[in-house]
Design an enzyme around this catalytic site. Structure first.
Site, mmCIF file in Angstrom:
data_model
loop_
_atom_site.group_PDB
_atom_site.id
_atom_site.type_symbol
_atom_site.label_atom_id
_atom_site.label_comp_id
_atom_site.label_asym_id
_atom_site.label_seq_id
_atom_site.Cartn_x
_atom_site.Cartn_y
_atom_site.Cartn_z
ATOM 1 N N GLN A 62 0.796 -1.215 0.000
ATOM 2 C CA GLN A 62 0.000 0.000 0.000
ATOM 3 C C GLN A 62 0.838 1.279 0.000
ATOM 4 O OE1 GLN A 62 -2.687 -1.839 3.253
ATOM 5 N NE2 GLN A 62 -4.004 -0.357 2.229
ATOM 6 N N HIS A 87 -2.226 -5.125 -12.672
ATOM 7 C CA HIS A 87 -1.722 -4.939 -14.035
ATOM 8 C C HIS A 87 -2.616 -5.628 -15.074
ATOM 9 C CE1 HIS A 87 2.633 -4.236 -12.389
ATOM 10 N NE2 HIS A 87 1.827 -3.208 -12.207
ATOM 11 N N ASP A 112 2.263 0.473 -8.026
ATOM 12 C CA ASP A 112 3.598 0.501 -8.632
ATOM 13 C C ASP A 112 4.500 1.538 -7.967
ATOM 14 O OD1 ASP A 112 2.568 -1.382 -10.311
ATOM 15 O OD2 ASP A 112 2.905 -0.272 -12.167
ATOM 16 N N ARG A 142 3.786 0.046 13.061
ATOM 17 C CA ARG A 142 3.439 -1.257 12.501
ATOM 18 C C ARG A 142 3.531 -1.173 10.982
ATOM 19 N NH1 ARG A 142 -2.124 -4.040 11.148
ATOM 20 N NH2 ARG A 142 -1.235 -5.994 10.408
ATOM 21 N N HIS A 151 1.017 -9.232 4.556
ATOM 22 C CA HIS A 151 -0.139 -8.338 4.479
ATOM 23 C C HIS A 151 -0.660 -8.364 3.044
ATOM 24 C CE1 HIS A 151 -2.142 -4.711 6.548
ATOM 25 N NE2 HIS A 151 -2.782 -4.896 5.403
ATOM 26 N N ASN A 179 -1.859 -10.723 8.400
ATOM 27 C CA ASN A 179 -2.836 -9.672 8.646
ATOM 28 C C ASN A 179 -4.193 -10.084 8.092
ATOM 29 O OD1 ASN A 179 -3.559 -6.720 9.298
ATOM 30 N ND2 ASN A 179 -4.245 -6.961 7.183
ATOM 31 N N GLU A 180 -5.179 -10.126 8.939
ATOM 32 C CA GLU A 180 -6.581 -10.322 8.570
ATOM 33 C C GLU A 180 -6.815 -11.461 7.583
ATOM 34 O OE1 GLU A 180 -8.566 -6.817 7.283
ATOM 35 O OE2 GLU A 180 -7.926 -5.613 8.989
ATOM 36 N N ASN A 202 -7.753 -5.960 14.886
ATOM 37 C CA ASN A 202 -8.161 -4.881 13.993
ATOM 38 C C ASN A 202 -9.668 -4.698 14.127
ATOM 39 O OD1 ASN A 202 -5.523 -4.868 13.102
ATOM 40 N ND2 ASN A 202 -6.006 -5.360 10.974
ATOM 41 N N TYR A 249 -12.932 -1.773 13.018
ATOM 42 C CA TYR A 249 -13.319 -0.509 12.402
ATOM 43 C C TYR A 249 -14.754 -0.098 12.702
ATOM 44 C CZ TYR A 249 -9.021 -0.483 9.619
ATOM 45 O OH TYR A 249 -7.709 -0.446 9.231
ATOM 46 N N GLU A 270 -5.204 -2.064 14.206
ATOM 47 C CA GLU A 270 -5.756 -1.168 13.185
ATOM 48 C C GLU A 270 -7.087 -0.628 13.670
ATOM 49 O OE1 GLU A 270 -6.152 -2.377 9.086
ATOM 50 O OE2 GLU A 270 -4.268 -3.496 9.158
#
Length: 523
Positions: A36, A56, A69, A94, A139, A183-184, A327, A329, A399
């Site tokens: 990311q 891509h 990219d 993290r 991740h 992660n998740e 995590n 939200y 998170e």
């Protein structure tokens, strides 16, 4: 009664803040992930990963047809990022390693020294800056050569991941005392391996009947093997801890009916228990075992679509976590979907789970990422559920964050969201006696948000993606969070004046009354 309590919860979260100080050992941080933010997708010998390949070859799957990219170009600008961390005053950062940057072919037979040097330089500079790394091994960016073999639906991935973890522990373990294996897995095993509303997600497999379960079983075995490798080969000399990062929305019954109470348990067990139960209790949740087996039989399968662990595997997986990485939200209202409505439609994890979700119209909704609603009390309930179901572990919130469209550096909603959720953390610590030890906000800066591309912004720092320099500019929330970290409390003098953050004496008095009502109800 329940709708009234939901309304009272909303009013309470909007008006009352916990004014206790954060414990002395409580760690504040921010979080990012390799694909990311790093960019440099093919720089200095890095191999192709599944998100490189997916964006891509299938650009239409991304909201703005973008890719990672270049992203935030942190591969070249990590020193600038660390300066932002230092100014912010965090004690923890993290981030994740790019498997393909270290092992371009996915396997340990060739190690890319340029990639190793990048992470060593990052870790050394963090160490010099007094910032502790919390490093995630995976991740969501599996090397494409391994994805071509089936990715996480292939049980051979257990050994490939174990080899990668061993290389990481050997190379970076002197600088890292907190590791997370994955992660998740709830997210990538669902969104990447079954064909549903989240199918715009790498690798984009259509394995609806069994894909998520095959993925989950492989992840649990791979996590356990990496944990045991660390425990047996590295712990004595490196003195670190290993965990796995799990995510779930709080599931609040839509009504107080028995069916919707059942929906809550289904949602939490299929969402959190699918991974936490094998690791902290042993084996899949019994509710899942029974439900998937029954549905598989009715659907004409010769055996359950949920893979069965051997007794040896159950024992090997159980106990493979030194702390709980959570995590969180938002919150969903959940309702039970009746069995008769689901048999004979399709075979899928979603139908096995057997619930429908909605939200309360009074909950503030994030921009772009409209799944994200502001429901601070849900975090407190989630923390308590984890504490009560998994042996009172040490909990780290890895998170938590709020999305907007990034159109302004003034982001009062992000401040309001973070303030409310941090207050719920304090409630869990002081009112419920839960051992919550840290919080890393998602995210340090705006970045590539998977299928949303660059249309959804979670950062406390704005990034100009139209600029070749990827210019970073702190937002209001950055300075607010800096003040909170310095004060170690939700101090009044950290408030950024806005219509959403004003609180009168009357609303605080009213909040006390609501607190009493809720306390009586929950007792």
């Amino acid at each position: 009664m329940l709708p009234l309590l939901l309304f009272l919860n909303f009013l309470l979260s909007a008006s009352a803040l916990n004014d206790n100080a954060f414990p002395e050992n409580f760690k504040f941080g921010v979080a990012t992930a390799a694909y990311q933010i790093e960019g440099g997708w093919d720089a200095d010998g890095k191999g192709e990963n599944t998100w490189d390949h997916y964006t891509h070859y299938f650009p239409d799957s991304i909201a703005d047809k973008s890719n990672g990219d270049v992203a935030c170009d942190s591969y070249h600008k990590y020193k600038e990022d660390i300066e932002l961390l230092k100014e912010l005053g965090v004690s923890v950062y993290r981030f994740s390693l790019s498997w393909s940057r270290i092992l371009p072919q996915g396997t340990a037979n060739y190690v890319n020294q340029a990639g190793v040097d990048y992470y060593l330089n990052l870790l050394k500079l963090l160490n010099e800056s007094g910032i502790e790394p919390l490093v995630t091994l995976y991740h969501w960016d599996i090397p494409q050569p391994l994805q071509d073999l089936g990715g996480w639906s292939n049980p051979l991935m257990v050994n490939y991941f174990a080899d990668y973890a061993t290389v990481a522990f050997e190379l970076f373990g002197d600088y890292v005392k907190m590791w997370a294996t994955f992660n998740e897995p709830q997210s990538f095993c669902l969104m990447g391996y079954i064909n549903n509303e989240y199918s715009h997600f790498a690798p984009g497999y259509d394995l609806e009947a069994e894909g998520s379960y095959l993925c989950s079983a492989t992840i649990l075995k791979a996590h356990a093997k990496a944990y045991h490798i660390y425990d047996e080969q590295f712990r004595d000399k490196q003195n670190g801890k290993v965990s796995i990062v799990l995510v779930v929305n709080w599931n609040e019954p839509a009504t107080d009916s028995a069916d919707d109470m059942k929906a809550q348990e289904l949602g939490l067990q299929f969402g959190m228990g699918i991974y936490a139960n094998p690791i902290y209790v042993g084996n899949w949740p019994q509710l899942m075992i029974d439900r998937v087996a029954n549905r598989s039989k009715l659907e004409g399968y010769s055996k359950s679509r949920l893979p069965e662990f051997t007794e040896e595997e159950i024992k090997y997986i159980k106990g493979t976590s030194d702390f709980f990485c959570l995590n969180h939200y938002t919150t969903d209202l959940v309702s039970y979907a009746y069995e008769d409505d689901m048999i004979g439609v399709n075979s899928s994890y979603t139908l096995d789970k057997g619930i429908t979700t909605s939200y309360n119209s009074s909950w503030k909704e994030a921009q772009v990422s409209t799944w994200n609603h502001m429901v601070p009390w849900g975090l407190r309930k989630m923390i308590n559920w984890v504490d009560q179901n998994y042996g009172h572990p040490e909990i780290f919130i890895t998170e938590n964050g709020w999305a907007d469209d990034g159109s302004s550096l003034d982001d009062p909603d992000r401040i309001e969201y973070t303030e409310g959720y941090l207050s719920s953390v304090l409630d869990a610590i002081y009112e419920d006696n839960v051992n919550v030890v840290g919080y890393t906000h998602w995210s340090l800066m705006d970045n590539f948000e998977w299928s949303f591309g660059y249309t959804s912004k979670f950062g406390m720092v704005s990034v100009d993606f139209k600029s070749e320099n990827r210019t970073r500019t702190p937002k209001s929330s950055y300075y607010w969070y800096k003040c909170i970290i310095e004060a170690r409390s939700l101090a009044d003098d950290c408030a950024v004046p806005s219509e959403s953050s004003g609180r009168s004496l009357a609303t605080n008095v009213f909040a006390v009354i609501i607190s009493v009502i809720l306390a009586i109800y929950y007792l």
